[in-house]
Scaffold this active site. Structure first.
Site, short mmCIF file in Angstrom:
data_model
loop_
_atom_site.label_atom_id
_atom_site.label_comp_id
_atom_site.label_asym_id
_atom_site.label_seq_id
_atom_site.Cartn_x
_atom_site.Cartn_y
_atom_site.Cartn_z
N SER A 66 0.82 -1.21 0.00
CA SER A 66 0.00 0.00 0.00
C SER A 66 0.85 1.26 0.00
O SER A 66 0.50 2.25 -0.66
CB SER A 66 -0.93 0.00 1.22
OG SER A 66 -1.83 -1.08 1.17
N TYR A 67 1.95 1.24 0.74
CA TYR A 67 2.82 2.42 0.77
C TYR A 67 3.38 2.70 -0.61
O TYR A 67 3.33 3.83 -1.11
CB TYR A 67 3.94 2.23 1.78
CG TYR A 67 4.92 3.37 1.81
CD1 TYR A 67 4.55 4.61 2.32
CD2 TYR A 67 6.23 3.23 1.33
CE1 TYR A 67 5.44 5.68 2.35
CE2 TYR A 67 7.11 4.28 1.35
CZ TYR A 67 6.72 5.50 1.87
OH TYR A 67 7.61 6.55 1.89
N SER A 68 3.93 1.68 -1.26
CA SER A 68 4.50 1.85 -2.59
C SER A 68 3.47 2.35 -3.59
O SER A 68 3.71 3.31 -4.33
CB SER A 68 5.08 0.52 -3.09
OG SER A 68 6.23 0.16 -2.37
N LYS A 79 2.40 6.03 -2.80
CA LYS A 79 3.44 7.02 -3.09
C LYS A 79 3.68 7.15 -4.59
O LYS A 79 4.00 8.24 -5.09
CB LYS A 79 4.73 6.66 -2.36
CG LYS A 79 4.69 6.89 -0.86
CD LYS A 79 4.55 8.37 -0.51
CE LYS A 79 5.83 9.15 -0.76
NZ LYS A 79 5.71 10.58 -0.35
N PRO A 124 8.49 11.14 -1.36
CA PRO A 124 8.18 10.81 -0.18
C PRO A 124 10.22 9.83 1.15
O PRO A 124 8.84 8.43 -0.04
CB PRO A 124 7.35 11.39 1.07
CG PRO A 124 6.86 10.40 3.11
CD PRO A 124 7.50 10.96 0.71
#
Length: 369
Positions: free
Chosen positions: A138-140, A143, A359
């Site tokens: 989810s972070y990848s 971002k 980020p």
């Protein structure tokens, strides 16, 4: 000097950026979403302004009067995919809208190499590698989508630039190093695949230097990688970093394939059962800790004139003898943060199409048992 608006000012990167900008003589206004954040921002010498990433109206009021903005706020862990999307994608869209409407002339976004990750090693990658808004992490994914929004927003009165540091570290980190230390001391730390792969890193001083250069010299609509210079062996780097905290890292290791399977199962359970917090081991932890990630910074060196201002050898010594905010650096000359006029910048280099919506993610190592 310049009036600057900063999001994420109470965090590691945003806080050190504010300190640098203040030391260079700029006036800084920074987003504060809580009283604690406001006090931290005020202690740095900036003016805290109450606003929220979910509210373009409050963001527009916070950015009013600023000529330049830095977007460093982001969710890095502990949330559902919807929460990552709300904070990192919708929040970034709101920052773009608000800063444009407030008359900001340039927006610099803090990106990350994680925006390129979907389970593959990154070997000498540069800015032509595609973003991965389709990533399983989810972070990848969030971002990547956020960066594409920023780069596509360039024009119509506001220029945008993205700066991508890799594995931000340094004295003053209140998240990554304390977390690693706690994992070792609690017996929950394990290398993944032995930890002998290569990785690039970016000291906080070098991250901030890159951000200042991106504001001054970055070509509109472009992204730039910055690192400490030469890659290091991941295991050696973390061992030296933890030694500054008087912690000895155990030799225990989890095979990469096993770690990947555990991460996939854990992510599925957390997603299906809507469990709170984050899995003990997730995709990002496995990828960041078990795969090579080396970066080609030729573009930043050529176009921004970027050079590391703190070496990998100097950085660890700052943990033992930290200067307050590390601002006494005579080799860093204050800059006026005046971007070159668009018509005087070189033509944009053609790059492959970016995929999808266009980020310092904390490393989460294996925690056996």
């Amino acid at each position: 000097m310049t009036t600057v608006f900063v999001t994420g000012g109470s965090g590691f990167v945003g806080g050190r950026l504010i300190a640098r900008l203040i030391a260079d003589g700029h006036t800084v206004r920074a987003l504060a979403r809580s009283e604690t954040s406001a006090k931290a921002i005020q202690a740095l010498g900036a003016t805290p302004v109450r606003a929220d990433l979910s509210s373009p109206e409050t963001l527009r009021a916070a950015a009013a009067g600023a000529e330049l903005a830095f977007h460093a706020a982001a969710r890095t862990g502990g949330g559902s995919r919807a929460q990552f999307w709300a904070d990192n994608v919708t929040g970034t869209a709101n920052v773009i809208r608000a800063t444009r409407e407030a008359g900001v002339r340039r927006l610099v976004h803090v990106g990350t190499e994680a925006a390129l990750m979907n389970g593959q090693p990154l070997v000498r990658v540069d800015e032509t590698a595609p973003l991965r808004p389709d990533s399983r992490a989810s972070y990848s994914a969030s971002k990547a989508a956020a960066e594409q929004l920023v780069r596509d927003a360039d024009g119509s009165g506001m220029e945008t630039v993205v700066l991508r540091p890799r594995f931000v570290w340094g004295a003053g980190d209140t998240t990554l190093l304390p977390r690693l230390k706690d994992m070792v001391e609690s017996g929950h730390f394990s290398w993944i695949g032995g930890g002998r792969h290569l990785t690039d890193t970016t000291h906080i001083d070098n991250t901030v230097e890159g951000l200042v250069l991106a504001a001054e010299r970055g070509r509109p609509g472009e992204a730039y990688f910055v690192t400490d210079g030469e890659p290091v062996v991941f295991r050696d780097f973390l061992t030296e970093l933890l030694a500054t905290q008087h912690v000895t890292v155990p030799d225990r290791s989890l095979p990469y394939g096993v770690a990947r399977a555990i991460a996939g199962t854990a992510e599925a359970l957390w997603r299906t059962l809507h469990l709170k917090g984050e899995p003990p081991l997730g995709y990002m932890g496995v990828w960041l800790s078990g795969l090579e990630c080396t970066i080609d910074t030729a573009k930043a060196r050529t176009e921004l004139g970027y050079r590391p201002v703190t070496t990998q050898q100097q950085g660890p010594r700052q943990y033992a003898h930290p200067h307050p905010l590390n601002l006494a650096r005579p080799h860093i000359r204050p800059r006026a943060l005046t971007p070159k006029p668009r018509e005087h910048q070189c033509r944009r280099r053609r790059t492959p199409p970016r995929t999808g919506l266009q980020p310092t993610y904390p490393t989460s190592l294996a925690r056996p048992g």
